[in-house]
Every structure is written in structure tokens, then in C-alpha cells.
Write a protein that holds these residues in place. Structure first.
Motif, mmCIF file in Angstrom:
data_model
loop_
_atom_site.group_PDB
_atom_site.id
_atom_site.type_symbol
_atom_site.label_atom_id
_atom_site.label_comp_id
_atom_site.label_asym_id
_atom_site.label_seq_id
_atom_site.Cartn_x
_atom_site.Cartn_y
_atom_site.Cartn_z
ATOM 1 N N PHE A 262 26.669 -44.114 -39.944
ATOM 2 C CA PHE A 262 27.042 -42.891 -40.646
ATOM 3 C C PHE A 262 27.779 -43.202 -41.944
ATOM 4 N N PHE A 263 28.784 -44.052 -41.874
ATOM 5 C CA PHE A 263 29.558 -44.324 -43.076
ATOM 6 C C PHE A 263 28.816 -45.224 -44.062
ATOM 7 N N SER A 264 27.845 -45.990 -43.596
ATOM 8 C CA SER A 264 26.980 -46.720 -44.519
ATOM 9 C C SER A 264 26.099 -45.754 -45.305
ATOM 10 N N LEU A 265 25.626 -44.724 -44.635
ATOM 11 C CA LEU A 265 24.836 -43.697 -45.324
ATOM 12 C C LEU A 265 25.702 -42.888 -46.292
ATOM 13 N N VAL A 266 26.965 -42.649 -45.922
ATOM 14 C CA VAL A 266 27.883 -41.962 -46.834
ATOM 15 C C VAL A 266 28.104 -42.817 -48.083
ATOM 16 N N ALA A 267 28.303 -44.126 -47.897
ATOM 17 C CA ALA A 267 28.481 -45.024 -49.042
ATOM 18 C C ALA A 267 27.235 -45.046 -49.919
ATOM 19 N N LEU A 268 26.072 -45.033 -49.299
ATOM 20 C CA LEU A 268 24.819 -44.998 -50.054
ATOM 21 C C LEU A 268 24.694 -43.692 -50.842
ATOM 22 N N SER B 111 26.759 -48.509 -59.713
ATOM 23 C CA SER B 111 26.460 -47.979 -58.384
ATOM 24 C C SER B 111 26.332 -49.101 -57.356
ATOM 25 N N LEU B 112 25.824 -50.257 -57.755
ATOM 26 C CA LEU B 112 25.739 -51.399 -56.856
ATOM 27 C C LEU B 112 27.127 -51.912 -56.473
ATOM 28 N N VAL B 113 28.013 -52.014 -57.453
ATOM 29 C CA VAL B 113 29.379 -52.481 -57.182
ATOM 30 C C VAL B 113 30.095 -51.490 -56.272
ATOM 31 N N LEU B 114 29.955 -50.210 -56.552
ATOM 32 C CA LEU B 114 30.591 -49.194 -55.725
ATOM 33 C C LEU B 114 30.049 -49.221 -54.302
ATOM 34 N N PHE B 115 28.745 -49.366 -54.149
ATOM 35 C CA PHE B 115 28.144 -49.451 -52.820
ATOM 36 C C PHE B 115 28.654 -50.673 -52.064
ATOM 37 N N SER B 116 28.751 -51.797 -52.740
ATOM 38 C CA SER B 116 29.232 -53.017 -52.093
ATOM 39 C C SER B 116 30.678 -52.868 -51.641
ATOM 40 N N ILE B 117 31.514 -52.288 -52.475
ATOM 41 C CA ILE B 117 32.925 -52.123 -52.117
ATOM 42 C C ILE B 117 33.090 -51.136 -50.964
ATOM 43 N N LEU B 118 32.387 -50.021 -51.022
ATOM 44 C CA LEU B 118 32.490 -49.036 -49.947
ATOM 45 C C LEU B 118 31.949 -49.577 -48.629
#
Length: 94
Positions: free
Chosen positions: A15-21, A37-44
Motif C-alpha cells: 500500500f505505501f509503495s503504491l502511495v510513494a509511486l 520524481s525518481l529521487v522522491l520515489f527512492s526516498i519515500l
């Protein structure tokens, strides 16, 4: 870590991986910057796995390498990505 049930921990991760995506997709749509967006996805995603690193899920399914990667290597990768992002921002600002 959050639940005693590994299936609930897996649901939490998904669920939270989908939220990060979704958050990184919204940032991509508005900022038009793939790297941001890649950096933000990696950090989240790192925060999601870091918060669940003590879960029994990784013991039951023998996925201790994910915990080792999340705690040992992923933060340094995120720092390097963030440094590249800042350097790119400074270069393009001038």
C-alpha cells in the motif's frame, strides 16, 4: 513490525509503495522532471522499508538481504541522488 501478521506487513509495504509511486507520479506530472520524481520515489520507498525493517515478514520469507540493503546501502544511494539533484538544480539555475 507494525503487525504480528506477515500478510498484514506485506499489505502495508504494498500500500505505501503504491502511495510513494502515486506521489512521485504527481510530482512528475507537475514538475516535468524525471530525475526529481525518481529521487522522491527512492526516498519515500526507503522510508517505507525502513519503517518495516524489523518485521517478521523478512524472517519468514528469508528476505534479510532487503533489510541489509535498506539499512546499509539505500540511504547512501539516496544521499548521492539528492546531491546530484542539488548540483543539477544549481547548474541549471545560473
Amino acid at each position: 513490525m507494525f503487525f504480528s501478521n506477515p500478510a498484514a506487513d506485506l499489505d502495508f509495504l504494498i500500500f505505501f509503495s503504491l502511495v510513494a509511486l502515486a506521489i512521485s507520479a504527481v510530482v512528475f506530472i507537475f514538475a516535468k522532471n524525471k530525475f526529481l520524481s525518481l529521487v522522491l520515489f527512492s526516498i519515500l520507498l526507503n522510508f517505507v522499508f525502513y519503517g518495516n525493517a524489523g518485521s517478521r515478514l523478512f524472517d519468514i520469507y528469508d528476505l534479510k538481504w532487503i533489510v541489509k540493503f535498506t539499512l546499509g546501502y539505500w540511504p547512501y544511494i539516496n544521499i548521492a541522488l539528492f546531491a546530484i539533484l542539488v548540483a543539477d538544480y544549481i547548474k541549471n539555475k545560473k
